[in-house]
Design a protein around this motif. Structure first.
Motif, mmCIF file in Angstrom:
data_model
loop_
_atom_site.group_PDB
_atom_site.id
_atom_site.type_symbol
_atom_site.label_atom_id
_atom_site.label_comp_id
_atom_site.label_asym_id
_atom_site.label_seq_id
_atom_site.Cartn_x
_atom_site.Cartn_y
_atom_site.Cartn_z
ATOM 1 N N ASP A 98 12.219 -65.869 19.088
ATOM 2 C CA ASP A 98 14.092 -66.951 18.998
ATOM 3 C C ASP A 98 14.672 -65.929 19.848
ATOM 4 O O ASP A 98 15.210 -66.526 20.471
ATOM 5 N N HIS B 22 16.558 -66.967 23.005
ATOM 6 C CA HIS B 22 18.099 -67.168 23.570
ATOM 7 C C HIS B 22 18.727 -66.532 24.797
ATOM 8 O O HIS B 22 19.257 -66.779 25.397
ATOM 9 N N ARG C 33 20.374 -67.855 28.314
ATOM 10 C CA ARG C 33 22.007 -67.329 28.865
ATOM 11 C C ARG C 33 21.520 -66.505 30.662
ATOM 12 O O ARG C 33 22.307 -66.718 31.137
#
Length: 165
Positions: A126, A130, A134
């Motif tokens: 995870d 993320h 970004r």
């Protein structure tokens, strides 16, 4: 020929805007994505507007492609999965069946087809998803900016060509 301040200024502006090469930018973004994800593999996949087909537009891989990611991209079905995906795609690593581990995030682009930045070569979690999401936003901004500069150069050349002497 007399000194023409406008011509000099236009030439300097065009030169400054022309400093970004799209191919070099994509290569740098892919290499940086690989570094950010702590792997040797990264790249970009573009999806057609109808979301029926996807194809690699850039692949960064270690010399000799030890995990066979280039071949895996072409043969695994992951491109078909990316063609229809709207969210990040994460595939587990399973070396026994040749799965290298894969993570792709959509790149937000307003003026291009749907694009993904991807990394491969290990198990991703995870936090990696993320971070890559970004990074994909920054990559999208950079690609859009480069596209905008290319368009500005074309417009400036037109202004320069049609400016009265």
């Amino acid at each position: 020929m007399p000194f023409n301040r406008v011509d000099v200024a236009m030439r300097e502006l065009i030169s400054a805007f022309s400093g970004v090469e799209a191919a070099d930018l994509i290569d740098r973004l892919a290499r940086t994505a690989a570094a950010v994800a702590d792997t040797g593999y990264a790249g970009f996949v573009r999806v057609d507007p109808l979301r029926q087909e996807a194809w690699p537009v850039h692949v960064h891989a270690p010399p000799g492609d030890p995990l066979g990611v280039r071949r895996w991209l072409a043969e695994s079905g992951v491109l078909k999965e990316l063609a229809v995906a709207a969210e990040p795609v994460r595939l587990a690593r399973d070396a026994s069946v040749g799965e290298p581990g894969f993570l792709a995030a959509p790149v937000p682009l307003a003026s291009r087809d749907h694009t993904f930045v991807w990394v491969a070569g290990r198990e991703f979690g995870d936090g990696d998803e993320h971070l890559l999401s970004r990074f994909s936003m920054a990559a999208g901004r950079a690609l859009e900016a480069a596209s905008g500069l290319e368009a500005a150069v074309r417009l400036l050349r037109g202004v320069r060509a049609f400016r009265p002497a």
